[in-house]
Each structure stands twice: as C-alpha cells, then as structure tokens.
Motif scaffolding. Structure first.
Motif, PDB file in Angstrom:
ATOM      1  N   GLU A 150       1.336  -1.269  -0.202  1.00 41.79           N
ATOM      2  CA  GLU A 150      -0.062  -0.233   0.204  1.00 41.79           C
ATOM      3  C   GLU A 150       0.799   1.350  -0.312  1.00 41.79           C
ATOM      4  OE1 GLU A 150      -3.918   0.862   2.698  1.00 41.79           O
ATOM      5  OE2 GLU A 150      -2.317   0.961   3.972  1.00 41.79           O
ATOM      6  N   TYR A 151       2.337   1.040   0.999  1.00 41.23           N
ATOM      7  CA  TYR A 151       2.690   2.776   0.721  1.00 41.23           C
ATOM      8  C   TYR A 151       3.571   2.353  -0.330  1.00 41.23           C
ATOM      9  CZ  TYR A 151       3.282   3.512   5.839  1.00 41.23           C
ATOM     10  OH  TYR A 151       2.277   3.962   7.274  1.00 41.23           O
ATOM     11  N   MET A 152       4.069   1.369  -1.137  1.00 38.98           N
ATOM     12  CA  MET A 152       4.700   0.884  -1.785  1.00 38.98           C
ATOM     13  C   MET A 152       3.546   2.017  -3.068  1.00 38.98           C
ATOM     14  SD  MET A 152       7.740   1.384  -1.130  1.00 38.98           S
ATOM     15  CE  MET A 152       8.405   2.074  -2.847  1.00 38.98           C
ATOM     16  N   ALA A 153       2.520   1.525  -3.154  1.00 33.96           N
ATOM     17  CA  ALA A 153       1.267   1.855  -4.774  1.00 33.96           C
ATOM     18  C   ALA A 153       1.516   3.703  -4.161  1.00 33.96           C
ATOM     19  CB  ALA A 153       0.131   1.041  -3.605  1.00 33.96           C
ATOM     20  N   PHE A 154       1.676   3.789  -3.306  1.00 33.92           N
ATOM     21  CA  PHE A 154       0.684   5.526  -2.879  1.00 33.92           C
ATOM     22  C   PHE A 154       2.391   5.785  -4.118  1.00 33.92           C
ATOM     23  CE2 PHE A 154      -2.699   4.154  -0.930  1.00 33.92           C
ATOM     24  CZ  PHE A 154      -3.645   5.636  -1.850  1.00 33.92           C
ATOM     25  N   TYR A 155       3.387   5.738  -3.646  1.00 28.98           N
ATOM     26  CA  TYR A 155       5.093   6.824  -3.956  1.00 28.98           C
ATOM     27  C   TYR A 155       4.479   6.994  -5.393  1.00 28.98           C
ATOM     28  CZ  TYR A 155       9.392   6.996  -4.320  1.00 28.98           C
ATOM     29  OH  TYR A 155      10.989   7.221  -4.963  1.00 28.98           O
ATOM     30  N   SER A 156       4.389   5.823  -5.755  1.00 28.71           N
ATOM     31  CA  SER A 156       4.146   5.313  -7.435  1.00 28.71           C
ATOM     32  C   SER A 156       2.944   6.154  -7.485  1.00 28.71           C
ATOM     33  CB  SER A 156       4.050   3.719  -7.952  1.00 28.71           C
ATOM     34  OG  SER A 156       5.251   3.005  -7.522  1.00 28.71           O
ATOM     35  N   ILE A 157       1.926   6.515  -7.434  1.00 23.43           N
ATOM     36  CA  ILE A 157       1.047   6.816  -7.557  1.00 23.43           C
ATOM     37  C   ILE A 157       1.634   8.553  -7.320  1.00 23.43           C
ATOM     38  CG2 ILE A 157      -0.907   7.834  -7.039  1.00 23.43           C
ATOM     39  CD1 ILE A 157      -1.759   5.209  -5.748  1.00 23.43           C
ATOM     40  N   ALA A 158       2.147   8.841  -6.797  1.00 24.33           N
ATOM     41  CA  ALA A 158       2.520  10.262  -7.112  1.00 24.33           C
ATOM     42  C   ALA A 158       3.543  10.883  -8.217  1.00 24.33           C
ATOM     43  CB  ALA A 158       3.460  10.219  -5.520  1.00 24.33           C
ATOM     44  N   PHE A 159       4.352   9.679  -8.733  1.00 27.46           N
ATOM     45  CA  PHE A 159       3.938  10.229 -10.135  1.00 27.46           C
ATOM     46  C   PHE A 159       2.798  10.339 -10.830  1.00 27.46           C
ATOM     47  CE2 PHE A 159       8.284   9.633  -6.942  1.00 27.46           C
ATOM     48  CZ  PHE A 159       8.542  10.860  -7.179  1.00 27.46           C
ATOM     49  N   SER A 160       2.943   9.125 -10.824  1.00 26.78           N
ATOM     50  CA  SER A 160       1.706   8.935 -11.736  1.00 26.78           C
ATOM     51  C   SER A 160       0.767  10.077 -12.126  1.00 26.78           C
ATOM     52  CB  SER A 160       1.121   7.518 -11.581  1.00 26.78           C
ATOM     53  OG  SER A 160       1.630   6.988 -11.416  1.00 26.78           O
ATOM     54  N   MET A 161       0.501  10.667 -10.961  1.00 27.51           N
ATOM     55  CA  MET A 161      -0.673  11.622 -11.315  1.00 27.51           C
ATOM     56  C   MET A 161       0.333  12.902 -11.597  1.00 27.51           C
ATOM     57  SD  MET A 161      -2.415  11.933  -7.614  1.00 27.51           S
ATOM     58  CE  MET A 161      -2.800  13.427  -7.675  1.00 27.51           C
ATOM     59  N   ALA A 162       1.765  12.571 -11.056  1.00 29.25           N
ATOM     60  CA  ALA A 162       2.396  13.876 -12.059  1.00 29.25           C
ATOM     61  C   ALA A 162       2.729  14.020 -12.829  1.00 29.25           C
ATOM     62  CB  ALA A 162       4.075  14.561 -11.157  1.00 29.25           C
ATOM     63  N   HIS A 163       2.513  12.322 -13.789  1.00 29.27           N
ATOM     64  CA  HIS A 163       2.154  12.549 -15.669  1.00 29.27           C
ATOM     65  C   HIS A 163       1.257  13.204 -15.399  1.00 29.27           C
ATOM     66  CE1 HIS A 163       6.129  10.618 -16.628  1.00 29.27           C
ATOM     67  NE2 HIS A 163       6.050   9.450 -15.396  1.00 29.27           N
ATOM     68  N   ILE A 164      -0.080  12.514 -14.936  1.00 28.46           N
ATOM     69  CA  ILE A 164      -1.407  13.290 -15.853  1.00 28.46           C
ATOM     70  C   ILE A 164      -1.506  14.668 -16.231  1.00 28.46           C
ATOM     71  CG2 ILE A 164      -3.432  13.126 -15.435  1.00 28.46           C
ATOM     72  CD1 ILE A 164      -3.240  10.529 -14.195  1.00 28.46           C
ATOM     73  N   PHE A 165      -0.876  15.737 -15.191  1.00 30.78           N
ATOM     74  CA  PHE A 165      -1.518  16.761 -14.381  1.00 30.78           C
ATOM     75  C   PHE A 165       0.177  17.787 -15.464  1.00 30.78           C
ATOM     76  CE2 PHE A 165      -3.597  15.181 -11.555  1.00 30.78           C
ATOM     77  CZ  PHE A 165      -4.279  15.880 -11.842  1.00 30.78           C
ATOM     78  N   GLY A 166       1.386  16.755 -15.439  1.00 32.71           N
ATOM     79  CA  GLY A 166       2.827  17.724 -15.107  1.00 32.71           C
ATOM     80  C   GLY A 166       2.982  18.127 -16.814  1.00 32.71           C
ATOM     81  N   HIS A 167       2.867  16.764 -17.278  1.00 33.53           N
ATOM     82  CA  HIS A 167       3.253  17.405 -18.791  1.00 33.53           C
ATOM     83  C   HIS A 167       1.641  18.710 -19.962  1.00 33.53           C
ATOM     84  CE1 HIS A 167       5.641  14.160 -18.726  1.00 33.53           C
ATOM     85  NE2 HIS A 167       4.840  13.442 -18.863  1.00 33.53           N
ATOM     86  N   ASN A 168       0.910  18.299 -19.164  1.00 29.87           N
ATOM     87  CA  ASN A 168      -0.238  18.983 -19.811  1.00 29.87           C
ATOM     88  C   ASN A 168      -0.581  20.247 -19.657  1.00 29.87           C
ATOM     89  OD1 ASN A 168      -2.472  19.480 -22.085  1.00 29.87           O
ATOM     90  ND2 ASN A 168      -4.010  19.541 -20.192  1.00 29.87           N
ATOM     91  N   SER A 169       0.045  20.437 -18.291  1.00 33.88           N
ATOM     92  CA  SER A 169       0.062  21.162 -17.673  1.00 33.88           C
ATOM     93  C   SER A 169       1.077  23.007 -18.055  1.00 33.88           C
ATOM     94  CB  SER A 169       0.425  22.002 -16.418  1.00 33.88           C
ATOM     95  OG  SER A 169      -1.268  20.897 -15.528  1.00 33.88           O
ATOM     96  N   GLY A 170       2.240  22.263 -18.093  1.00 34.19           N
ATOM     97  CA  GLY A 170       3.731  22.312 -18.356  1.00 34.19           C
ATOM     98  C   GLY A 170       3.270  23.159 -20.181  1.00 34.19           C
ATOM     99  N   MET A 171       2.800  22.761 -21.133  1.00 36.59           N
ATOM    100  CA  MET A 171       2.538  22.819 -21.879  1.00 36.59           C
ATOM    101  C   MET A 171       1.228  24.271 -22.371  1.00 36.59           C
ATOM    102  SD  MET A 171       3.990  21.093 -24.310  1.00 36.59           S
ATOM    103  CE  MET A 171       4.974  19.534 -25.116  1.00 36.59           C
ATOM    104  N   GLN A 172       0.446  24.231 -21.552  1.00 36.73           N
ATOM    105  CA  GLN A 172      -0.492  25.056 -20.993  1.00 36.73           C
ATOM    106  C   GLN A 172       0.230  26.233 -21.089  1.00 36.73           C
ATOM    107  OE1 GLN A 172      -3.561  24.568 -22.797  1.00 36.73           O
ATOM    108  NE2 GLN A 172      -3.828  22.307 -23.080  1.00 36.73           N
ATOM    109  N   LEU A 173       0.911  25.755 -19.716  1.00 38.47           N
ATOM    110  CA  LEU A 173       1.669  27.521 -19.372  1.00 38.47           C
ATOM    111  C   LEU A 173       2.084  28.236 -20.739  1.00 38.47           C
ATOM    112  CD1 LEU A 173       2.353  25.964 -15.831  1.00 38.47           C
ATOM    113  CD2 LEU A 173       0.726  28.234 -16.314  1.00 38.47           C
ATOM    114  N   VAL A 174       3.041  27.252 -21.456  1.00 40.91           N
ATOM    115  CA  VAL A 174       4.651  27.905 -22.084  1.00 40.91           C
ATOM    116  C   VAL A 174       3.290  28.612 -23.062  1.00 40.91           C
ATOM    117  CG1 VAL A 174       5.691  26.849 -23.709  1.00 40.91           C
ATOM    118  CG2 VAL A 174       6.564  26.277 -21.791  1.00 40.91           C
ATOM    119  N   ASP A 175       2.208  27.954 -23.782  1.00 43.17           N
ATOM    120  CA  ASP A 175       1.517  28.439 -24.285  1.00 43.17           C
ATOM    121  C   ASP A 175       0.814  29.965 -24.897  1.00 43.17           C
ATOM    122  OD1 ASP A 175       0.152  28.309 -27.038  1.00 43.17           O
ATOM    123  OD2 ASP A 175      -1.501  28.089 -25.884  1.00 43.17           O
ATOM    124  N   LYS A 176       0.113  29.859 -23.019  1.00 43.20           N
ATOM    125  CA  LYS A 176      -0.335  31.408 -22.890  1.00 43.20           C
ATOM    126  C   LYS A 176       0.323  32.385 -22.156  1.00 43.20           C
ATOM    127  CE  LYS A 176      -4.457  28.982 -23.056  1.00 43.20           C
ATOM    128  NZ  LYS A 176      -4.799  28.420 -23.295  1.00 43.20           N
TER     129      LYS A 176
END
Length: 403
Positions: free
Chosen positions: A342-368
């Motif tokens: 359970e602990y290792m899962a949530f550690y992985s999830i922190a980075f998986s969530m960063a994948h979901i939001f990080g790439h798209n947010s960065g692209m949108q910010l650079v564009d705006k």
C-alpha cells in the motif's frame, strides 16, 4: 585513476545476489518498453491520429498508471510480490503484442489504459521485493542500483527501437516489447523463486497502520507530486525551450540529455554512498535534491547564455540522483509499520499523477504565458515542495524523540 576505479567498485559491494538479479530483470523490462518513446510518432504517422487524439490517449496512459500502481499495492499485500511481478510481466507481454492490432481511437485509449493498468502493478511489487532482498543498511544503494538499471534500459531501449523501426517498422516494437516482458518472466521464475531466493528483511506486521492515517506520509506524498511535476518538465516543455528559444538542433538536445544519463551512471552510486555516510536524515537529503532541481529552473532566468542549459541539466541531474533513491528508501522504512504494498503503491501514484498533470499543465502554461513566466511559476511551486519537506524533516525528528 586506479584508486578511483576501485573506490567506485567498492560502492557496489554488500548488495545481495537477489538485488542484482532484480536489477537485471528491471533492465530487460525497461529496455523492452521501447514502444513508449515512439508512441506519439506511431499514433500520428502510422494511425493518422491528431495531436488532440494523442492527448486523450496519453491521459488514458496516465490514468492506467495511477490505477495500476494502486492495484499493484493491494495485490502485493494480499498475494505477495512474487506472484504480482510474474503475472504483471506475463500479461504486459501479451497486451503489448495485441496492441499493434488496435487501430481506432477508442480502442487504443482502452488498450493503452489496460497495458498501463497491468504493467504498473509491477512497480509496487518490485519495490517490496527490493526491500525483502536487501539488508536494512543497503536499501538506499539497492534502490540506486535499480535506478541504474532503469536508466540503462531507457537509454538502450530508444536506440534499439530506432533501429527496429528503420528495419522492420513500428509493428516490430510491439513484438520486441512483448517478447522482452516474457523473457523477464522466465528469468524471474528461475532466479527469484521464493523457495530458492534469500529473504533478508521480510516485514510482517500483525496490526498494520493504514497509510491513510500516516499524516507525515501525506506531507511526503504532496512533496513527491510537486517534485514529479517540475521534474517532468524536462521531458515535455524543456525540449521545446531548447529548440525555440536557444535554437538547438535535435542532436544538441540529445547530447544535453545524454549528459543526464552519463552522470547518473557514473556518479549516482558513489554520491549515494557518500551521502549515507554523512548521517543526514532522508527527508533532509530529499529537500536538498528538490532544491537543486528548483535551482535548475532559476538559472534559466538569470542569463540567456547557452552555457546555463548545461548548468541547469547538471543541477537537475544531481537533484534527481539525491531525491529519488532517498525518497524511495524513506517509503520503505515508513512502510515497516503498515502494509508495504500500500505504501509503495501511493509512492508510485504520486509520480503517476505528476505524469497526468505535469506534461499538460507545462504545455498550456508555455502557450499562455511564455517560457520565462512558466519557469518562474514552476520555481514558486518547487519552493512549496521544499517547504513540505522542511516540515516533514521537523515532524520525523519529533517522532524519533517521542518514540
């Protein structure tokens, strides 16, 4: 030079045979996932999808990764890491081969979701196995060895993938990905069978504390999400910055990122060994790692000189080399009072969530708002993460006093 060489080899001593085998399995598995770097090219060139279509597919990729990490943790605690790793590798191999026959947008969204759902159940199980096969004093260096294997895999995979595409086409990638996963299963069954392998630190907790009640862990989780969010900019917005602002060619961009892999391979293990000997807390070292990563963006705002790009990538590389192994070791230690999966899962999830939001947010910010304003905003977000790790350091120190 000879002394340096022997000192370098010394940093690898004391790691168990099982950890070396686990690293080789990880290397084969990561080298095999060569479809991923070429996915956007395959989707646009071979299947004719638009960039908007690719965006939806990558969202499904990220959601599958999050759910796969969560499911992997649950299954690891219920049926054990060995079964989860074996089943994950086998099914991932089958699904990779099958994915080449999917040609519709909806079908590919479902397909890539299922691939990542199954593939990322492997991660929490692998980290629990790593903990079991490592002596307590060697856990951080064991994690570092796994990271070396992952980096070598990611370096070799795209290079081999490019040759496969040139010689037999994109479909060859799916076959090679599938076959390497199946090869990893066979190796796993041969060398890490629980009846044969030496378990050095298997933790069984009679009355485990739920990760949901571990408040310091959730401070850590937020900090790791922020670290992942800003770190991933180097794989989405930063290449565009190199090309559009500094007018670097693809070769020059490749050489810059090659510095990252080269320094990790050459220096990470000695650096981790030296930092372990300093006796600083893991949370403090994570803070230093995140701070260096934040500085890698600050230097880009200071000067337009092309040399700051090299300084930036070196700061990010050192930050990454410190933050990843010690954050992983922090979770392994923390998990000893709860369900490890359970602990290792949530550690992985922190980075998986960063994948979901990080790439798209960065692209949108650079564009705006443009690159410089984006780097300023990312720096501010990074300092929030640094603050979280400073609070975590104080909380963990207080826990030790009260224990």
């Amino acid at each position: 030079m000879k002394k340096l060489y022997f000192n370098y080899l010394e940093t690898f001593k004391g790691l168990s045979t099982e950890v070396w085998w686990l690293s080789l399995i990880t290397l084969i598995n990561r080298a095999g996932t060569m479809v991923i770097p070429f996915l956007s090219l395959y989707l646009t060139k071979s299947l004719g999808f638009t960039l908007q279509n690719v965006g939806w597919i990558m969202t499904c990729f990220g959601v599958g990764s999050v759910l796969g990490s969560w499911l992997g943790g649950k299954l690891t605690d219920k049926i054990g890491y060995y079964k989860v790793m074996s089943i994950s590798l086998f099914l991932t191999g089958v699904l990779f081969v099958a994915l080449q026959y999917v040609t519709t947008l909806l079908g590919f969204c479902i397909g890539i979701f299922l691939v990542m759902l199954v593939a990322d159940t492997f991660r929490p199980a692998m980290f629990v196995a790593l903990s079991a096969y490592s002596k307590p004093e060697n856990k951080t260096r064991s994690v570092t060895l796994i990271r070396l294997a992952i980096n070598l895999g990611f370096t070799a995979g795209p290079a081999v993938g490019g040759l496969i595409i040139t010689s037999i086409g994109y479909h060859g990638l799916f076959w090679v990905d599938g076959i390497t996963c199946l090869m990893a299963v066979v190796l796993l069954m041969q060398v890490l069978n629980p009846k044969k392998a030496r378990v050095l630190d298997e933790v069984k907790v009679e009355d485990p504390v739920s990760v949901y009640k571990d408040k310091p862990f959730w401070i850590f989780f937020v900090a790791m999400f922020i670290f992942g969010f800003i770190f991933l900019q180097y794989f989405s917005t930063m290449p565009l910055y190199y090309r559009d602002v500094h007018h670097l060619t693809e070769l020059e961009i490749g050489l810059l990122f090659g510095l990252n892999g080269f320094f990790i391979f050459l220096l990470e293990m000695p650096l981790i060994k030296w930092l372990e000997d300093t006796k600083n807390s893991k949370s403090y070292l994570m803070l230093i790692g995140l701070l260096l990563t934040v500085f890698s963006f600050i230097v880009l705002l200071i000067s337009t000189w092309a040399g700051v790009l090299v300084i930036g990538i070196l700061l990010m590389t050192i930050g990454e080399m410190i933050a990843f192994p010690f954050s992983n070791a922090f979770v392994i230690d923390r998990a000893k009072k709860g369900n490890q999966g359970e602990y290792m899962a949530f550690y992985s999830i922190a980075f998986s969530m960063a994948h979901i939001f990080g790439h798209n947010s960065g692209m949108q910010l650079v564009d705006k708002i443009g690159f410089d304003n984006t780097w300023s905003l990312i720096t501010a977000v990074g300092f929030i993460g640094v603050l979280c790790l400073w609070i975590l350091t104080r909380v963990v120190k207080r826990e030790k006093v009260e224990a």
